[in-house]
Design a protein around this motif. Structure first.
Motif, PDB file in Angstrom:
ATOM      1  N   ASP A 136      -1.361   7.860   9.027  1.00  0.00           N
ATOM      2  CA  ASP A 136      -0.162   8.677   8.943  1.00  0.00           C
ATOM      3  C   ASP A 136       0.185   9.236  10.324  1.00  0.00           C
ATOM      4  OD1 ASP A 136      -1.963  10.709   9.351  1.00  0.00           O
ATOM      5  OD2 ASP A 136      -1.694  11.653   7.392  1.00  0.00           O
ATOM      6  N   ARG A 137       1.133  10.150  10.369  1.00  0.00           N
ATOM      7  CA  ARG A 137       1.597  10.699  11.651  1.00  0.00           C
ATOM      8  C   ARG A 137       0.500  11.438  12.400  1.00  0.00           C
ATOM      9  NH1 ARG A 137       7.431  13.142   9.825  1.00  0.00           N
ATOM     10  NH2 ARG A 137       8.370  11.139   9.329  1.00  0.00           N
ATOM     11  N   ASN A 138      -0.435  12.019  11.661  1.00  0.00           N
ATOM     12  CA  ASN A 138      -1.535  12.760  12.271  1.00  0.00           C
ATOM     13  C   ASN A 138      -2.741  11.867  12.570  1.00  0.00           C
ATOM     14  OD1 ASN A 138      -0.065  15.151  12.061  1.00  0.00           O
ATOM     15  ND2 ASN A 138      -0.764  15.455   9.964  1.00  0.00           N
ATOM     16  N   ARG A 139      -2.542  10.583  12.484  1.00  0.00           N
ATOM     17  CA  ARG A 139      -3.579   9.577  12.727  1.00  0.00           C
ATOM     18  C   ARG A 139      -4.752   9.690  11.758  1.00  0.00           C
ATOM     19  NH1 ARG A 139      -3.703   9.162  19.313  1.00  0.00           N
ATOM     20  NH2 ARG A 139      -1.557   8.516  19.510  1.00  0.00           N
ATOM     21  N   VAL A 140      -4.459  10.134  10.542  1.00  0.00           N
ATOM     22  CA  VAL A 140      -5.465  10.181   9.487  1.00  0.00           C
ATOM     23  C   VAL A 140      -5.380   8.877   8.708  1.00  0.00           C
ATOM     24  CG1 VAL A 140      -6.227  11.383   7.400  1.00  0.00           C
ATOM     25  CG2 VAL A 140      -5.297  12.675   9.330  1.00  0.00           C
ATOM     26  N   ARG A 141      -6.518   8.237   8.500  1.00  0.00           N
ATOM     27  CA  ARG A 141      -6.564   6.930   7.849  1.00  0.00           C
ATOM     28  C   ARG A 141      -6.450   7.090   6.334  1.00  0.00           C
ATOM     29  NH1 ARG A 141      -5.659   2.205  10.152  1.00  0.00           N
ATOM     30  NH2 ARG A 141      -7.145   0.608   9.656  1.00  0.00           N
ATOM     31  N   HIS A 142      -5.604   6.279   5.703  1.00  0.00           N
ATOM     32  CA  HIS A 142      -5.426   6.275   4.250  1.00  0.00           C
ATOM     33  C   HIS A 142      -5.589   4.848   3.747  1.00  0.00           C
ATOM     34  CE1 HIS A 142      -3.878  10.379   4.082  1.00  0.00           C
ATOM     35  NE2 HIS A 142      -3.242  10.082   5.202  1.00  0.00           N
ATOM     36  N   TYR A 143      -5.977   4.731   2.475  1.00  0.00           N
ATOM     37  CA  TYR A 143      -6.205   3.422   1.873  1.00  0.00           C
ATOM     38  C   TYR A 143      -5.513   3.349   0.529  1.00  0.00           C
ATOM     39  CZ  TYR A 143      -9.891   3.314   5.355  1.00  0.00           C
ATOM     40  OH  TYR A 143     -10.585   3.362   6.532  1.00  0.00           O
ATOM     41  N   ILE A 144      -4.974   2.160   0.225  1.00  0.00           N
ATOM     42  CA  ILE A 144      -4.361   1.889  -1.065  1.00  0.00           C
ATOM     43  C   ILE A 144      -5.090   0.680  -1.638  1.00  0.00           C
ATOM     44  CG2 ILE A 144      -2.276   1.150  -2.251  1.00  0.00           C
ATOM     45  CD1 ILE A 144      -0.674   2.456  -0.072  1.00  0.00           C
ATOM     46  N   TYR A 145      -5.438   0.752  -2.926  1.00  0.00           N
ATOM     47  CA  TYR A 145      -6.156  -0.336  -3.576  1.00  0.00           C
ATOM     48  C   TYR A 145      -5.329  -0.903  -4.714  1.00  0.00           C
ATOM     49  CZ  TYR A 145     -10.136   1.587  -1.089  1.00  0.00           C
ATOM     50  OH  TYR A 145     -10.978   2.040  -0.112  1.00  0.00           O
ATOM     51  N   ALA A 146      -5.479  -2.215  -4.970  1.00  0.00           N
ATOM     52  CA  ALA A 146      -4.806  -2.857  -6.087  1.00  0.00           C
ATOM     53  C   ALA A 146      -5.622  -4.072  -6.523  1.00  0.00           C
ATOM     54  CB  ALA A 146      -3.404  -3.296  -5.690  1.00  0.00           C
ATOM     55  N   LYS A 147      -5.429  -4.463  -7.782  1.00  0.00           N
ATOM     56  CA  LYS A 147      -6.166  -5.616  -8.312  1.00  0.00           C
ATOM     57  C   LYS A 147      -5.583  -6.941  -7.832  1.00  0.00           C
ATOM     58  CE  LYS A 147      -7.964  -3.454 -12.458  1.00  0.00           C
ATOM     59  NZ  LYS A 147      -8.025  -3.505 -13.930  1.00  0.00           N
ATOM     60  N   THR A 148      -4.261  -6.962  -7.610  1.00  0.00           N
ATOM     61  CA  THR A 148      -3.611  -8.199  -7.187  1.00  0.00           C
ATOM     62  C   THR A 148      -2.842  -7.972  -5.887  1.00  0.00           C
ATOM     63  OG1 THR A 148      -1.588  -7.751  -8.407  1.00  0.00           O
ATOM     64  CG2 THR A 148      -3.325  -8.958  -9.581  1.00  0.00           C
ATOM     65  N   LEU A 149      -2.616  -9.039  -5.158  1.00  0.00           N
ATOM     66  CA  LEU A 149      -1.887  -8.956  -3.893  1.00  0.00           C
ATOM     67  C   LEU A 149      -0.419  -8.563  -4.093  1.00  0.00           C
ATOM     68  CD1 LEU A 149      -2.258  -9.204  -0.878  1.00  0.00           C
ATOM     69  CD2 LEU A 149      -1.794 -11.632  -1.052  1.00  0.00           C
ATOM     70  N   PRO A 150       0.298  -9.118  -5.097  1.00  0.00           N
ATOM     71  CA  PRO A 150       1.687  -8.668  -5.307  1.00  0.00           C
ATOM     72  C   PRO A 150       1.783  -7.173  -5.650  1.00  0.00           C
ATOM     73  CG  PRO A 150       1.322 -10.732  -6.431  1.00  0.00           C
ATOM     74  CD  PRO A 150      -0.014 -10.280  -5.937  1.00  0.00           C
ATOM     75  N   GLU A 151       0.815  -6.666  -6.403  1.00  0.00           N
ATOM     76  CA  GLU A 151       0.793  -5.241  -6.738  1.00  0.00           C
ATOM     77  C   GLU A 151       0.570  -4.403  -5.478  1.00  0.00           C
ATOM     78  OE1 GLU A 151      -1.995  -2.190  -9.327  1.00  0.00           O
ATOM     79  OE2 GLU A 151      -2.072  -4.332  -9.743  1.00  0.00           O
ATOM     80  N   LEU A 152      -0.309  -4.851  -4.605  1.00  0.00           N
ATOM     81  CA  LEU A 152      -0.580  -4.145  -3.354  1.00  0.00           C
ATOM     82  C   LEU A 152       0.660  -4.116  -2.476  1.00  0.00           C
ATOM     83  CD1 LEU A 152      -2.818  -2.807  -1.575  1.00  0.00           C
ATOM     84  CD2 LEU A 152      -3.040  -5.042  -0.494  1.00  0.00           C
ATOM     85  N   ARG A 153       1.343  -5.240  -2.374  1.00  0.00           N
ATOM     86  CA  ARG A 153       2.531  -5.309  -1.519  1.00  0.00           C
ATOM     87  C   ARG A 153       3.671  -4.463  -2.074  1.00  0.00           C
ATOM     88  NH1 ARG A 153       2.034 -11.498   0.734  1.00  0.00           N
ATOM     89  NH2 ARG A 153       0.261 -10.995   2.094  1.00  0.00           N
ATOM     90  N   ALA A 154       3.739  -4.320  -3.392  1.00  0.00           N
ATOM     91  CA  ALA A 154       4.745  -3.428  -3.994  1.00  0.00           C
ATOM     92  C   ALA A 154       4.455  -1.986  -3.612  1.00  0.00           C
ATOM     93  CB  ALA A 154       4.748  -3.600  -5.508  1.00  0.00           C
ATOM     94  N   ARG A 155       3.176  -1.609  -3.608  1.00  0.00           N
ATOM     95  CA  ARG A 155       2.795  -0.255  -3.217  1.00  0.00           C
ATOM     96  C   ARG A 155       3.060  -0.012  -1.735  1.00  0.00           C
ATOM     97  NH1 ARG A 155      -2.771   1.168  -6.464  1.00  0.00           N
ATOM     98  NH2 ARG A 155      -1.914   0.846  -8.530  1.00  0.00           N
ATOM     99  N   GLU A 156       2.847  -1.040  -0.915  1.00  0.00           N
ATOM    100  CA  GLU A 156       3.153  -0.933   0.525  1.00  0.00           C
ATOM    101  C   GLU A 156       4.640  -0.669   0.713  1.00  0.00           C
ATOM    102  OE1 GLU A 156       1.784  -4.136   3.079  1.00  0.00           O
ATOM    103  OE2 GLU A 156       0.147  -4.512   1.681  1.00  0.00           O
ATOM    104  N   LYS A 157       5.453  -1.377  -0.054  1.00  0.00           N
ATOM    105  CA  LYS A 157       6.896  -1.244   0.052  1.00  0.00           C
ATOM    106  C   LYS A 157       7.345   0.174  -0.327  1.00  0.00           C
ATOM    107  CE  LYS A 157      10.825  -4.183  -0.849  1.00  0.00           C
ATOM    108  NZ  LYS A 157      11.314  -5.342  -1.601  1.00  0.00           N
ATOM    109  N   GLU A 158       6.692   0.762  -1.344  1.00  0.00           N
ATOM    110  CA  GLU A 158       7.005   2.141  -1.734  1.00  0.00           C
ATOM    111  C   GLU A 158       6.724   3.103  -0.589  1.00  0.00           C
ATOM    112  OE1 GLU A 158       4.867   3.187  -5.256  1.00  0.00           O
ATOM    113  OE2 GLU A 158       5.796   1.574  -6.420  1.00  0.00           O
TER     114      GLU A 158
END
Length: 59
Positions: A33-55
């Motif tokens: 993020d802007r404060n250089r804090v690392r965040h992670y998003i998890y998903a079972k499928t690649l299309p689901e992960l990319r949808a979350r990235e888009k959000e």
């Protein structure tokens, strides 16, 4: 030798920057993020992960 065209998951899909596949098969997206804090998003499928990235990009 041919140049490598990016990293791939176990199914042969090319992974984008920040994306990875864990040993248990789940997909992970890591970003800072802007404060250089690392965040992670998890998903079972690649299309689901990319949808979350888009959000994230919309916010």
């Amino acid at each position: 030798m041919a140049a490598i065209k990016g990293r791939k998951d176990s199914k042969g899909y090319v992974l984008r920057t920040g994306e990875s596949q864990r040993n248990d098969g789940r997909y992970c997206y890591a970003y800072s993020d802007r404060n250089r804090v690392r965040h992670y998003i998890y998903a079972k499928t690649l299309p689901e992960l990319r949808a979350r990235e888009k959000e994230l990009q919309i916010k």
